[in-house]
Design an enzyme around this catalytic site. Sequence first.
Site, PDB file in Angstrom:
ATOM      1  N   ARG A 195     -16.344  19.308   5.128  1.00  0.00           N
ATOM      2  CA  ARG A 195     -16.328  17.967   4.521  1.00  0.00           C
ATOM      3  C   ARG A 195     -17.748  17.433   4.354  1.00  0.00           C
ATOM      4  O   ARG A 195     -18.072  16.779   3.358  1.00  0.00           O
ATOM      5  CB  ARG A 195     -15.503  17.024   5.406  1.00  0.00           C
ATOM      6  CG  ARG A 195     -14.015  17.344   5.377  1.00  0.00           C
ATOM      7  CD  ARG A 195     -13.244  16.457   6.318  1.00  0.00           C
ATOM      8  NE  ARG A 195     -13.278  15.061   5.885  1.00  0.00           N
ATOM      9  CZ  ARG A 195     -13.088  14.021   6.709  1.00  0.00           C
ATOM     10  NH1 ARG A 195     -12.899  14.244   7.997  1.00  0.00           N
ATOM     11  NH2 ARG A 195     -13.104  12.794   6.272  1.00  0.00           N
ATOM     12  N   ASP A 233     -18.356   8.747   4.753  1.00  0.00           N
ATOM     13  CA  ASP A 233     -19.132   9.568   3.806  1.00  0.00           C
ATOM     14  C   ASP A 233     -20.568   9.086   3.600  1.00  0.00           C
ATOM     15  O   ASP A 233     -21.360   9.748   2.928  1.00  0.00           O
ATOM     16  CB  ASP A 233     -18.388   9.656   2.447  1.00  0.00           C
ATOM     17  CG  ASP A 233     -18.125   8.269   1.832  1.00  0.00           C
ATOM     18  OD1 ASP A 233     -17.086   8.128   1.149  1.00  0.00           O
ATOM     19  OD2 ASP A 233     -18.937   7.343   2.030  1.00  0.00           O
ATOM     20  N   HIS A 287     -15.639   3.659  11.294  1.00  0.00           N
ATOM     21  CA  HIS A 287     -15.084   4.951  11.726  1.00  0.00           C
ATOM     22  C   HIS A 287     -16.156   6.008  11.887  1.00  0.00           C
ATOM     23  O   HIS A 287     -15.856   7.197  11.933  1.00  0.00           O
ATOM     24  CB  HIS A 287     -13.996   5.420  10.740  1.00  0.00           C
ATOM     25  CG  HIS A 287     -12.788   4.536  10.748  1.00  0.00           C
ATOM     26  ND1 HIS A 287     -11.806   4.592   9.796  1.00  0.00           N
ATOM     27  CD2 HIS A 287     -12.419   3.538  11.582  1.00  0.00           C
ATOM     28  CE1 HIS A 287     -10.877   3.693  10.066  1.00  0.00           C
ATOM     29  NE2 HIS A 287     -11.224   3.026  11.130  1.00  0.00           N
ATOM     30  N   CYS A 305     -29.045  18.143  28.667  1.00  0.00           N
ATOM     31  CA  CYS A 305     -28.542  18.007  27.285  1.00  0.00           C
ATOM     32  C   CYS A 305     -29.589  17.279  26.451  1.00  0.00           C
ATOM     33  O   CYS A 305     -29.581  16.051  26.365  1.00  0.00           O
ATOM     34  CB  CYS A 305     -27.237  17.234  27.254  1.00  0.00           C
ATOM     35  SG  CYS A 305     -25.959  17.898  28.313  1.00  0.00           S
ATOM     36  N   CYS A 348     -25.796  23.645  30.006  1.00  0.00           N
ATOM     37  CA  CYS A 348     -24.481  23.376  30.624  1.00  0.00           C
ATOM     38  C   CYS A 348     -23.320  23.612  29.666  1.00  0.00           C
ATOM     39  O   CYS A 348     -22.153  23.530  30.051  1.00  0.00           O
ATOM     40  CB  CYS A 348     -24.434  21.929  31.122  1.00  0.00           C
ATOM     41  SG  CYS A 348     -24.343  20.715  29.783  1.00  0.00           S
ATOM     42  N   ASN A 362      -7.567  -2.426  -6.173  1.00  0.00           N
ATOM     43  CA  ASN A 362      -6.845  -1.181  -5.912  1.00  0.00           C
ATOM     44  C   ASN A 362      -5.892  -0.943  -7.089  1.00  0.00           C
ATOM     45  O   ASN A 362      -5.131  -1.841  -7.439  1.00  0.00           O
ATOM     46  CB  ASN A 362      -6.034  -1.335  -4.614  1.00  0.00           C
ATOM     47  CG  ASN A 362      -5.515  -0.008  -4.086  1.00  0.00           C
ATOM     48  OD1 ASN A 362      -5.187   0.896  -4.852  1.00  0.00           O
ATOM     49  ND2 ASN A 362      -5.470   0.119  -2.769  1.00  0.00           N
ATOM     50  N   PRO A 363      -5.920   0.264  -7.680  1.00  0.00           N
ATOM     51  CA  PRO A 363      -4.990   0.509  -8.803  1.00  0.00           C
ATOM     52  C   PRO A 363      -3.522   0.564  -8.365  1.00  0.00           C
ATOM     53  O   PRO A 363      -2.620   0.414  -9.160  1.00  0.00           O
ATOM     54  CB  PRO A 363      -5.454   1.870  -9.359  1.00  0.00           C
ATOM     55  CG  PRO A 363      -6.329   2.473  -8.344  1.00  0.00           C
ATOM     56  CD  PRO A 363      -6.829   1.393  -7.463  1.00  0.00           C
ATOM     57  N   ALA A 401     -12.505   0.886  -8.224  1.00  0.00           N
ATOM     58  CA  ALA A 401     -13.731   0.315  -7.660  1.00  0.00           C
ATOM     59  C   ALA A 401     -14.895   0.419  -8.637  1.00  0.00           C
ATOM     60  O   ALA A 401     -15.638  -0.546  -8.867  1.00  0.00           O
ATOM     61  CB  ALA A 401     -14.068   1.053  -6.367  1.00  0.00           C
TER      62      ALA A 401
HETATM   63  N1  APR Z   1     -10.583   2.579  -6.724  1.00  0.00           N
HETATM   64  C1  APR Z   1      -9.987   1.764  -5.803  1.00  0.00           C
HETATM   65  N2  APR Z   1      -8.971   2.160  -4.998  1.00  0.00           N
HETATM   66  C2  APR Z   1      -8.529   3.435  -5.128  1.00  0.00           C
HETATM   67  C3  APR Z   1      -9.095   4.344  -6.060  1.00  0.00           C
HETATM   68  C4  APR Z   1     -10.159   3.868  -6.866  1.00  0.00           C
HETATM   69  N3  APR Z   1     -10.733   4.668  -7.782  1.00  0.00           N
HETATM   70  N4  APR Z   1      -8.438   5.539  -5.941  1.00  0.00           N
HETATM   71  C5  APR Z   1      -7.512   5.379  -4.959  1.00  0.00           C
HETATM   72  N5  APR Z   1      -7.554   4.121  -4.482  1.00  0.00           N
HETATM   73  C6  APR Z   1      -6.767   3.527  -3.397  1.00  0.00           C
HETATM   74  C7  APR Z   1      -5.414   4.148  -3.177  1.00  0.00           C
HETATM   75  O1  APR Z   1      -4.448   3.480  -4.002  1.00  0.00           O
HETATM   76  C8  APR Z   1      -5.165   3.861  -1.695  1.00  0.00           C
HETATM   77  O2  APR Z   1      -4.541   2.594  -1.532  1.00  0.00           O
HETATM   78  O3  APR Z   1      -7.480   3.791  -2.210  1.00  0.00           O
HETATM   79  C9  APR Z   1      -6.570   3.786  -1.108  1.00  0.00           C
HETATM   80  C10 APR Z   1      -6.911   4.959  -0.201  1.00  0.00           C
HETATM   81  O4  APR Z   1      -6.066   4.857   0.922  1.00  0.00           O
HETATM   82  P1  APR Z   1      -6.205   5.946   2.108  1.00  0.00           P
HETATM   83  O5  APR Z   1      -6.308   7.323   1.507  1.00  0.00           O
HETATM   84  O6  APR Z   1      -5.132   5.641   3.093  1.00  0.00           O
HETATM   85  O7  APR Z   1      -7.641   5.662   2.729  1.00  0.00           O
HETATM   86  P2  APR Z   1      -8.022   4.535   3.764  1.00  0.00           P
HETATM   87  O8  APR Z   1      -7.228   3.297   3.517  1.00  0.00           O
HETATM   88  O9  APR Z   1      -9.500   4.418   3.722  1.00  0.00           O
HETATM   89  O10 APR Z   1      -7.599   5.213   5.172  1.00  0.00           O
HETATM   90  C11 APR Z   1      -7.945   4.491   6.322  1.00  0.00           C
HETATM   91  O11 APR Z   1      -7.199   6.346   7.693  1.00  0.00           O
HETATM   92  O12 APR Z   1      -7.326   8.563   7.142  1.00  0.00           O
HETATM   93  C12 APR Z   1      -7.718   7.617   8.108  1.00  0.00           C
HETATM   94  O13 APR Z   1      -9.687   7.201   9.361  1.00  0.00           O
HETATM   95  C13 APR Z   1      -9.210   7.527   8.082  1.00  0.00           C
HETATM   96  O14 APR Z   1     -10.684   5.732   7.414  1.00  0.00           O
HETATM   97  C14 APR Z   1      -9.462   6.376   7.120  1.00  0.00           C
HETATM   98  C15 APR Z   1      -8.291   5.461   7.419  1.00  0.00           C
END
Ligand code: APR
Length: 242
Positions: free
Chosen positions: A68, A103, A118, A134, A150, A213-214, A231
């Site tokens: 990753r 990221d 996180h 260490c 260790c 959010n879409p 976004a």
């Molecule tokens: N622009 C905006 N939102 C978007 C886009 C985009 N281009 N593409 C996808 N999304 C939205 C999706 O609709 C979804 O609601 O982003 C969201 C991503 O949700 P998750 O994959 O659940 O990610 P997140 O909410 O950050 O997860 C929270 O869970 O996996 C664990 O620790 C990890 O930090 C993470 C936490």
Amino acid sequence: MDEELRAWVRSARRIAVLSGAGMSAESGVPTFRDALTGLWARFDPRQLATEAAFRRQPQLVWDWYVERRVAVERVRPNAGHAAIADFQRRHPGRLTVITQNVDGLHQRAGSPGVLALHGNLAQDRWLDAPRGCCREDAIAPGHPPRCPVCGNLRRPDVVWFGERLPQAELEAAQAAAEACELLLVVGTSGEVYPAAGLASLARHAGARVLIVNPEASALDGVATRRLRATAARALPALLDGH
Ligand code: APR
């Protein structure tokens, strides 16, 4: 872009952004679940992103994070990250970034003072409390690297399922959510706490909450308004020109 939403940005003395994986989707970052493609498809994130999994299979978990890390190094911040960082440059101290993402893209876009709830994929730390032997400058390479004396392992500096969030970041994020007049919730499903709880904290403290959010999310009920947009398209339209 809806003039009312731009007026919200103009009139807000303090703004906070709470971002999730969707913030980086248009950068091409394999999201938490997407990273389980190919070789990793047979694993469930909860199987890999835990301390118990790491202690049980350190090489497997370490190599998954290295994959990753390499994937994230190949991508760049998108127009959404840039719009936020540019706004912060024009209005120092007025916008705070709180992110669930590991990221590092907000940081690479130039955002100062990012509250990374996180952790950060690009960093690692000792698995067990470090002893005198260490030393950060004398780590034996390996999968994972370890203390040559260790055997203490290095682990990714991210918050695993079941682990507590870094207290200082969480408290600063709660303070920013309570102090802001506008909270932009961008690209998160709002299913993971305590991060998701920041939206209702802001709303109850009197802030407007705008979800970008879409798709629908678990935080829609807390939103003052929702912007069904991505976004990288919505944030420049909202933040540029102020
Ligand atoms: N622009 C905006 N939102 C978007 C886009 C985009 N281009 N593409 C996808 N999304 C939205 C999706 O609709 C979804 O609601 O982003 C969201 C991503 O949700 P998750 O994959 O659940 O990610 P997140 O909410 O950050 O997860 C929270 O869970 O996996 C664990 O620790 C990890 O930090 C993470 C936490």
